[in-house]
Design a protein around this motif. Structure first.
Motif, PDB file in Angstrom:
ATOM      1  N   LEU A   1      -3.694   2.949  44.063  1.00 15.70           N
ATOM      2  CA  LEU A   1      -4.006   3.717  42.856  1.00 15.70           C
ATOM      3  C   LEU A   1      -4.599   5.072  43.235  1.00 15.70           C
ATOM      4  O   LEU A   1      -4.200   6.118  42.714  1.00 15.70           O
ATOM      5  N   ALA A   2      -5.540   5.053  44.172  1.00 17.08           N
ATOM      6  CA  ALA A   2      -6.177   6.300  44.607  1.00 17.08           C
ATOM      7  C   ALA A   2      -5.178   7.197  45.328  1.00 17.08           C
ATOM      8  O   ALA A   2      -5.221   8.416  45.195  1.00 17.08           O
ATOM      9  N   ASP A   3      -4.251   6.561  46.101  1.00 14.45           N
ATOM     10  CA  ASP A   3      -3.232   7.319  46.842  1.00 14.45           C
ATOM     11  C   ASP A   3      -2.390   8.184  45.918  1.00 14.45           C
ATOM     12  O   ASP A   3      -1.940   9.251  46.311  1.00 14.45           O
ATOM     13  N   LYS A   4      -2.170   7.687  44.712  1.00  8.88           N
ATOM     14  CA  LYS A   4      -1.342   8.449  43.767  1.00  8.88           C
ATOM     15  C   LYS A   4      -2.072   9.680  43.268  1.00  8.88           C
ATOM     16  O   LYS A   4      -1.493  10.497  42.563  1.00  8.88           O
ATOM     17  N   LYS A   5      -3.342   9.761  43.565  1.00  5.06           N
ATOM     18  CA  LYS A   5      -4.201  10.869  43.143  1.00  5.06           C
ATOM     19  C   LYS A   5      -3.979  11.192  41.661  1.00  5.06           C
ATOM     20  O   LYS A   5      -3.592  12.315  41.300  1.00  5.06           O
ATOM     21  N   PRO A   6      -4.219  10.198  40.814  1.00  2.00           N
ATOM     22  CA  PRO A   6      -3.981  10.441  39.394  1.00  2.00           C
ATOM     23  C   PRO A   6      -5.006  11.399  38.795  1.00  2.00           C
ATOM     24  O   PRO A   6      -6.138  11.491  39.282  1.00  2.00           O
ATOM     25  N   THR A   7      -4.565  12.123  37.762  1.00  2.00           N
ATOM     26  CA  THR A   7      -5.491  12.972  37.019  1.00  2.00           C
ATOM     27  C   THR A   7      -6.069  12.117  35.904  1.00  2.00           C
ATOM     28  O   THR A   7      -5.335  11.584  35.072  1.00  2.00           O
ATOM     29  N   VAL A   8      -7.382  12.002  35.920  1.00  2.00           N
ATOM     30  CA  VAL A   8      -8.036  11.195  34.887  1.00  2.00           C
ATOM     31  C   VAL A   8      -8.972  12.081  34.075  1.00  2.00           C
ATOM     32  O   VAL A   8      -9.772  12.833  34.641  1.00  2.00           O
ATOM     33  N   VAL A   9      -8.820  12.002  32.757  1.00  5.08           N
ATOM     34  CA  VAL A   9      -9.746  12.692  31.855  1.00  5.08           C
ATOM     35  C   VAL A   9     -10.432  11.614  31.018  1.00  5.08           C
ATOM     36  O   VAL A   9      -9.764  10.812  30.367  1.00  5.08           O
ATOM     37  N   PHE A  10     -11.748  11.566  31.082  1.00  8.42           N
ATOM     38  CA  PHE A  10     -12.481  10.626  30.229  1.00  8.42           C
ATOM     39  C   PHE A  10     -12.687  11.274  28.865  1.00  8.42           C
ATOM     40  O   PHE A  10     -13.063  12.463  28.786  1.00  8.42           O
ATOM     41  N   VAL A  11     -12.444  10.491  27.806  1.00 10.77           N
ATOM     42  CA  VAL A  11     -12.658  11.003  26.455  1.00 10.77           C
ATOM     43  C   VAL A  11     -13.825  10.219  25.857  1.00 10.77           C
ATOM     44  O   VAL A  11     -13.714   9.015  25.594  1.00 10.77           O
ATOM     45  N   LEU A  12     -14.947  10.906  25.718  1.00 11.13           N
ATOM     46  CA  LEU A  12     -16.164  10.228  25.260  1.00 11.13           C
ATOM     47  C   LEU A  12     -16.656  10.832  23.956  1.00 11.13           C
ATOM     48  O   LEU A  12     -16.289  11.957  23.587  1.00 11.13           O
ATOM     49  N   GLY A  13     -17.486  10.081  23.262  1.00  8.32           N
ATOM     50  CA  GLY A  13     -18.034  10.523  21.981  1.00  8.32           C
ATOM     51  C   GLY A  13     -18.446   9.288  21.200  1.00  8.32           C
ATOM     52  O   GLY A  13     -18.010   8.167  21.523  1.00  8.32           O
ATOM     53  N   GLY A  14     -19.249   9.484  20.189  1.00  4.27           N
ATOM     54  CA  GLY A  14     -19.738   8.353  19.406  1.00  4.27           C
ATOM     55  C   GLY A  14     -18.603   7.608  18.710  1.00  4.27           C
ATOM     56  O   GLY A  14     -17.492   8.125  18.601  1.00  4.27           O
ATOM     57  N   PRO A  15     -18.905   6.399  18.228  1.00  5.00           N
ATOM     58  CA  PRO A  15     -17.906   5.638  17.495  1.00  5.00           C
ATOM     59  C   PRO A  15     -17.490   6.401  16.240  1.00  5.00           C
ATOM     60  O   PRO A  15     -18.351   6.844  15.483  1.00  5.00           O
ATOM     61  N   GLY A  16     -16.197   6.592  16.071  1.00  4.71           N
ATOM     62  CA  GLY A  16     -15.698   7.292  14.879  1.00  4.71           C
ATOM     63  C   GLY A  16     -15.688   8.798  15.008  1.00  4.71           C
ATOM     64  O   GLY A  16     -15.443   9.518  14.040  1.00  4.71           O
ATOM     65  N   SER A  17     -15.932   9.305  16.224  1.00  4.96           N
ATOM     66  CA  SER A  17     -15.965  10.767  16.381  1.00  4.96           C
ATOM     67  C   SER A  17     -14.561  11.372  16.423  1.00  4.96           C
ATOM     68  O   SER A  17     -14.414  12.592  16.437  1.00  4.96           O
ATOM     69  N   GLY A  18     -13.539  10.522  16.464  1.00  4.10           N
ATOM     70  CA  GLY A  18     -12.156  11.017  16.420  1.00  4.10           C
ATOM     71  C   GLY A  18     -11.465  11.017  17.773  1.00  4.10           C
ATOM     72  O   GLY A  18     -10.438  11.676  17.950  1.00  4.10           O
ATOM     73  N   LYS A  19     -11.974  10.243  18.727  1.00  4.78           N
ATOM     74  CA  LYS A  19     -11.388  10.200  20.081  1.00  4.78           C
ATOM     75  C   LYS A  19      -9.922   9.756  20.034  1.00  4.78           C
ATOM     76  O   LYS A  19      -9.040  10.431  20.558  1.00  4.78           O
ATOM     77  N   GLY A  20      -9.700   8.620  19.391  1.00  6.47           N
ATOM     78  CA  GLY A  20      -8.341   8.060  19.333  1.00  6.47           C
ATOM     79  C   GLY A  20      -7.376   8.997  18.620  1.00  6.47           C
ATOM     80  O   GLY A  20      -6.254   9.225  19.089  1.00  6.47           O
TER      81      GLY A  20
END
Ligand SMILES: Nc1ncnc2c1ncn2[C@@H]1O[C@H](COP(=O)(O)OP(=O)(O)O)[C@@H](O)[C@H]1O
Ligand SMILES: O=c1ccn([C@@H]2O[C@H](COP(=O)(O)OP(=O)(O)O)[C@@H](O)[C@H]2O)c(=O)[nH]1
Length: 278
Positions: free
Chosen positions: A97-116
């Motif tokens: 998994l690490a070898d593929k050097k994936p780009t990861v973006v974490f999407v954070l925020g309170g419940p219902g903040s519109g992340k999804g």
């Protein structure tokens, strides 16, 4: 005569007491052994689920038929024999998994903040795969409760009920479970760009993810939204979720403030947070 009787009684009591102590020590040792093995069972089944067949040389779900629950028993001799192989394979999975050097973006925020909602928009315009940790957990609960247990994750009915209850209470599910689900989804997607939505939810999630996958996020999207607005949105989300009730919503807000905000602060200090007025 009476004296002899007392001596005998003394020795009898002494032996009984010793036996009880030995038995107790044995129980304690067995229990800790059992717990240790159970952890390994979790690990091994995660590998079975995550590994492409070529990586797990002696064992794969594709080749082997699904195992009956008895296989997963800690005393199962097949399982014991597999441990070495599976532990080695676990390293392979994370390295791959690490070898593929994936780009990861974490999407954070309170419940219902519109992340999804916003992740769906981002996916439309950029070539990311959206992985919602909450959705993965809910899907796991659903498949697990339908089948009695989940062969892929080795989550027994008891564990699935435990996770279901934690979500109902707005608590954070153990990292081991969530990370396993994310790893599997990442490997299966075939993509190398991921929006990971709603994870990491606490410092332990974050540290465990980075340690296990050796992946650091490119950046973190933080959806900042006032609590009253989030509450209004959650109460009208209407997706039949068991945690979208006022009592659980309040608990989720508390968990967000106490456990998730420190993660955002951690990445802020590293200059990785992009804040969105949500
Ligand atoms: N900018 C917005 N304004 C009003 N409602 C929104 C907005 N973004 C999302 N919603 C609604 O709020 C609810 C929660 O949004 P969702 O994306 O599920 O939040 P999260 O994934 O952060 O929990 C949904 O019903 C969604 O349609
Ligand atoms: O990494 C995660 C993501 C979610 N959850 C649980 O799943 C629930 C719902 O999370 P989700 O992100 O789907 O909902 P949101 O907070 O966006 O409304 C949370 O309250 C937690 O109980 C968790 O334990 N770990």
């Amino acid at each position: 005569m009476k004296f002899n009787y007392l001596i005998k009684k003394f020795f009898y009591l002494n032996i009984t007491l010793k036996n009880a102590i030995v038995q107790r020590a044995f129980n304690v040792l067995s229990l800790s052994k059992f717990r240790g093995r159970r952890q390994q069972v979790f690990k091994s089944q995660a590998i079975a689920r995550q590994s492409p067949p070529t990586r797990v040389h002696h064992f794969s779900l594709e080749r082997d038929p699904p195992f009956p629950p008895s296989f997963l028993h800690p005393n199962s001799f097949r399982l014991k024999g597999l441990m070495g192989t599976v532990d080695a394979a676990n390293k392979d999975v994370n390295v791959s998994l690490a070898d593929k050097k994936p780009t990861v973006v974490f999407v954070l925020g309170g419940p219902g903040s519109g992340k999804g909602t916003q992740c769906a928009n981002i996916v439309e315009h950029f070539h990311y795969t959206h992985l919602s940790a909450g959705d993965l957990l809910r899907a796991e609960i659903k498949s697990g409760s339908e089948n009695g247990y989940d062969i892929h994750t080795c989550l027994q009915k008891l564990d699935i009920t435990m996770i279901q209850n934690m979500i109902k209470e707005g608590k954070i599910v153990p990292s081991e479970v969530t990370i396993r689900l994310l790893q599997k989804a990442m490997l299966e997607s075939g993509n190398d760009k991921f929006l990971i939505d709603g994870f990491p939810r606490n410092e332990e999630n974050r540290a465990a993810f980075e340690a296990v996958t050796k992946i650091e996020p490119e950046f973190v999207l933080f959806f900042n939204c006032p609590e009253e607005e989030m509450e209004r949105r959650l109460l009208s989300r209407n997706q039949g979720r068991e945690d979208d009730n006022i009592e659980t919503i309040r608990k989720r807000f508390m968990v967000f403030l106490q456990s998730s905000l420190p993660v955002i602060e951690y990445y802020k200090a590293k200059g990785k947070v992009r804040e969105v007025t949500a």
